[in-house]
Write an enzyme that holds these catalytic residues in place. Structure first.
Site, PDB file in Angstrom:
ATOM      1  N   ARG A   1      27.905  16.672 -31.932  1.00  0.00           N
ATOM      2  CA  ARG A   1      28.984  17.078 -32.838  1.00  0.00           C
ATOM      3  C   ARG A   1      29.025  16.182 -34.076  1.00  0.00           C
ATOM      4  NH1 ARG A   1      33.819  19.653 -29.345  1.00  0.00           N
ATOM      5  NH2 ARG A   1      32.462  20.861 -27.972  1.00  0.00           N
TER       6      ARG A   1
ATOM      7  N   SER B   1      30.810  15.558 -22.878  1.00  0.00           N
ATOM      8  CA  SER B   1      29.534  15.778 -22.187  1.00  0.00           C
ATOM      9  C   SER B   1      28.421  14.985 -22.867  1.00  0.00           C
ATOM     10  CB  SER B   1      29.184  17.269 -22.204  1.00  0.00           C
ATOM     11  OG  SER B   1      28.771  17.663 -23.497  1.00  0.00           O
TER      12      SER B   1
ATOM     13  N   ASN C   1      27.785  16.476 -26.126  1.00  0.00           N
ATOM     14  CA  ASN C   1      28.809  16.453 -27.184  1.00  0.00           C
ATOM     15  C   ASN C   1      28.511  15.432 -28.296  1.00  0.00           C
ATOM     16  OD1 ASN C   1      31.546  17.264 -24.916  1.00  0.00           O
ATOM     17  ND2 ASN C   1      30.437  18.616 -26.301  1.00  0.00           N
ATOM     18  N   TRP C   2      27.511  14.557 -28.080  1.00  0.00           N
ATOM     19  CA  TRP C   2      27.101  13.649 -29.171  1.00  0.00           C
ATOM     20  C   TRP C   2      26.529  14.433 -30.349  1.00  0.00           C
ATOM     21  CZ3 TRP C   2      28.868   8.872 -28.504  1.00  0.00           C
ATOM     22  CH2 TRP C   2      28.990   8.353 -27.219  1.00  0.00           C
TER      23      TRP C   2
ATOM     24  N   ARG D   1      30.683  29.641 -18.543  1.00  0.00           N
ATOM     25  CA  ARG D   1      29.473  28.855 -18.269  1.00  0.00           C
ATOM     26  C   ARG D   1      29.846  27.478 -17.758  1.00  0.00           C
ATOM     27  NH1 ARG D   1      29.071  29.965 -23.882  1.00  0.00           N
ATOM     28  NH2 ARG D   1      30.069  28.322 -25.092  1.00  0.00           N
TER      29      ARG D   1
ATOM     30  N   ASP E   1      38.350  23.462 -22.337  1.00  0.00           N
ATOM     31  CA  ASP E   1      37.640  23.971 -23.512  1.00  0.00           C
ATOM     32  C   ASP E   1      38.592  24.742 -24.424  1.00  0.00           C
ATOM     33  OD1 ASP E   1      35.457  24.350 -25.135  1.00  0.00           O
ATOM     34  OD2 ASP E   1      34.561  25.941 -23.916  1.00  0.00           O
TER      35      ASP E   1
ATOM     36  N   GLY F   1      38.919  23.157 -30.304  1.00  0.00           N
ATOM     37  CA  GLY F   1      38.478  23.449 -31.674  1.00  0.00           C
ATOM     38  C   GLY F   1      39.017  24.785 -32.149  1.00  0.00           C
ATOM     39  N   ARG F   2      38.935  25.807 -31.282  1.00  0.00           N
ATOM     40  CA  ARG F   2      39.436  27.143 -31.672  1.00  0.00           C
ATOM     41  C   ARG F   2      40.947  27.143 -31.829  1.00  0.00           C
ATOM     42  NH1 ARG F   2      36.211  29.841 -27.026  1.00  0.00           N
ATOM     43  NH2 ARG F   2      35.785  27.634 -26.645  1.00  0.00           N
ATOM     44  N   TRP F   3      41.629  26.379 -31.016  1.00  0.00           N
ATOM     45  CA  TRP F   3      43.092  26.260 -31.134  1.00  0.00           C
ATOM     46  C   TRP F   3      43.441  25.728 -32.515  1.00  0.00           C
ATOM     47  CZ3 TRP F   3      46.697  22.520 -32.174  1.00  0.00           C
ATOM     48  CH2 TRP F   3      48.018  22.744 -31.746  1.00  0.00           C
TER      49      TRP F   3
ATOM     50  N   SER G   1      28.046  24.500 -18.503  1.00  0.00           N
ATOM     51  CA  SER G   1      27.856  23.444 -19.513  1.00  0.00           C
ATOM     52  C   SER G   1      27.544  22.070 -18.904  1.00  0.00           C
ATOM     53  CB  SER G   1      29.094  23.356 -20.426  1.00  0.00           C
ATOM     54  OG  SER G   1      29.344  24.586 -21.048  1.00  0.00           O
TER      55      SER G   1
HETATM   56  C1  IPE Z   1      32.143  21.545 -22.250  1.00  0.00           C
HETATM   57  O1  IPE Z   1      32.617  22.118 -23.408  1.00  0.00           O
HETATM   58  C2  IPE Z   1      32.313  20.064 -22.303  1.00  0.00           C
HETATM   59  C3  IPE Z   1      33.675  19.566 -22.211  1.00  0.00           C
HETATM   60  C4  IPE Z   1      34.718  20.289 -21.959  1.00  0.00           C
HETATM   61  C5  IPE Z   1      33.785  18.137 -22.386  1.00  0.00           C
HETATM   62  P1  IPE Z   1      31.677  22.415 -24.633  1.00  0.00           P
HETATM   63  O2  IPE Z   1      32.520  23.101 -25.660  1.00  0.00           O
HETATM   64  O3  IPE Z   1      30.957  21.209 -25.064  1.00  0.00           O
HETATM   65  O4  IPE Z   1      30.609  23.430 -24.015  1.00  0.00           O
HETATM   66  P2  IPE Z   1      29.717  24.534 -24.696  1.00  0.00           P
HETATM   67  O5  IPE Z   1      28.955  23.880 -25.807  1.00  0.00           O
HETATM   68  O6  IPE Z   1      30.644  25.579 -25.215  1.00  0.00           O
HETATM   69  O7  IPE Z   1      28.859  25.060 -23.590  1.00  0.00           O
HETATM   70  C1  IPE Z   2      36.824  20.975 -25.631  1.00  0.00           C
HETATM   71  O1  IPE Z   2      37.173  21.694 -26.760  1.00  0.00           O
HETATM   72  C2  IPE Z   2      36.900  19.495 -25.837  1.00  0.00           C
HETATM   73  C3  IPE Z   2      35.606  18.802 -25.850  1.00  0.00           C
HETATM   74  C4  IPE Z   2      34.446  19.350 -25.630  1.00  0.00           C
HETATM   75  C5  IPE Z   2      35.648  17.377 -26.156  1.00  0.00           C
HETATM   76  P1  IPE Z   2      36.103  22.091 -27.841  1.00  0.00           P
HETATM   77  O2  IPE Z   2      36.080  21.041 -28.908  1.00  0.00           O
HETATM   78  O3  IPE Z   2      34.786  22.389 -27.236  1.00  0.00           O
HETATM   79  O4  IPE Z   2      36.739  23.423 -28.426  1.00  0.00           O
HETATM   80  P2  IPE Z   2      35.976  24.714 -28.938  1.00  0.00           P
HETATM   81  O5  IPE Z   2      35.088  25.174 -27.838  1.00  0.00           O
HETATM   82  O6  IPE Z   2      35.191  24.313 -30.157  1.00  0.00           O
HETATM   83  O7  IPE Z   2      37.054  25.683 -29.255  1.00  0.00           O
HETATM   84 MG    MG Z   3      33.938  24.078 -26.536  1.00  0.00          MG
END
Ligand code: IPE
Ligand code: IPE
Ligand code: MG
Length: 261
Positions: free
Chosen positions: A87, A81, A84-85, A213, A36, A39-41, A215
């Site tokens: 997004r 996950s 994640n759809w 968490r 995880d 996105g923040r990176w 997730s």
């Molecule tokens: C968990 O990360 C799923 C994966 C790493 C693929 P998410 O970023 O989707 O989880 P939440 O939404 O923060 O719980």
């Molecule tokens: C995890 O990184 C990768 C996937 C869930 C595919 P995120 O994309 O969830 O990164 P954050 O949580 O937004 O920083």
């Molecule tokens: Mg995340």
């Protein structure tokens, strides 16, 4: 069993981190990682989120290599996950494309390292190209005897458990019809319906990016897993962070509900 000496796996440890503190006899058999923080990176660098996912590939590569060298038998990486759809479409499409391209580019190297590549999750819902890349990786590597890499893609634990329940119902109802008894389900039967049917439960679950968490990841399987959470964002995660997780794991007393040994 270590596949390389510890100082070759961890050649330049930061001050205070000693690779020789690792007990090669007690390396976890199955490590699962919630990768995880991509996105923040990216956000910290004013980049598009997809750039974060791309940067995360290097961390995946390093973690696979390191886990395999350290003798981990199963490494599960949570890649996408069932939630994640939700997004933005651009990100989902970009991720699916990245999975396909990365799998195709990496499969030969993984094969040379004797890694077996499998997926857990509903891959039938993935774009054709992505599904085909995972299928090809499995076909090429299925007879390898090294570490098994489980890529959790379109994986959700609740979906997995419902699927297992449905399989149990079918099996139990057929058996009950034959004997006239009430349909029965037990743990073994349920576990046979999980994607992880023949895989031992994770010993260690790592989550990056400071979140605490689960997730929807391996809810059934992690009943007695040890947790290691780190603030490091996934693209920054490296072999030394992995070593810290292994050392922390080795400091735990696993009791499985029994008294302290
Ligand atoms: C968990 O990360 C799923 C994966 C790493 C693929 P998410 O970023 O989707 O989880 P939440 O939404 O923060 O719980
Ligand atoms: C995890 O990184 C990768 C996937 C869930 C595919 P995120 O994309 O969830 O990164 P954050 O949580 O937004 O920083
Ligand atoms: Mg995340």
């Amino acid at each position: 069993m270590l596949h390389k000496p510890l100082d070759a796996i961890f050649p330049s440890p930061p001050d205070g981190l000693d690779p020789f503190a690792l007990d090669p006899e007690r390396v976890p058999e199955h490590v699962a990682v919630i990768m995880d923080g991509n996105g923040r990176w990216a956000k910290k660098r004013a980049l598009n989120r997809l750039k974060g996912h791309k940067a995360g590939i290097e961390a995946v590569r390093e973690t696979i290599r390191c886990a395999s060298d350290a003798g981990v038998r199963y490494l599960t990486i949570y890649s996408f996950s069932t939630e994640n759809w939700k997004r933005p479409e651009e990100e989902v499409v970009g991720l699916m494309d990245l999975f396909a391209k990365t799998m195709l580019a990496e499969v030969d190297g993984l094969h040379e390292e004797h890694v077996r590549v499998r997926t857990i999750g509903d891959i039938s819902a993935l774009p054709e190209e992505t599904r085909a890349a995972f299928d090809e990786a499995w076909e090429k590597t299925k007879d390898n005897d090294g570490m098994t890499l489980l890529v959790a893609v379109n994986y959700g634990s609740r979906q997995e458990m419902l699927r297992a329940v449905q399989a149990c119902m079918r099996e139990a109802v057929i058996a009950a019809e034959e004997t006239g008894a009430i349909p029965q389900v037990d743990e073994r039967m349920f576990e046979r319906g999980l994607y992880t049917a023949d895989i031992p439960d994770p010993d260690l679950v790592i989550r990056t990016s400071g979140e605490m968490r689960v997730s929807n990841f391996l809810l059934w399987q992690m009943a007695y897993s040890e947790f290691y959470c780190t603030d490091v964002l996934w693209p920054d995660f490296n072999r030394y962070d992995f070593l810290r997780a292994l050392l922390d794991y080795q400091s735990r007393d696993r009791r499985f509900g029994a008294v302290q040994s």
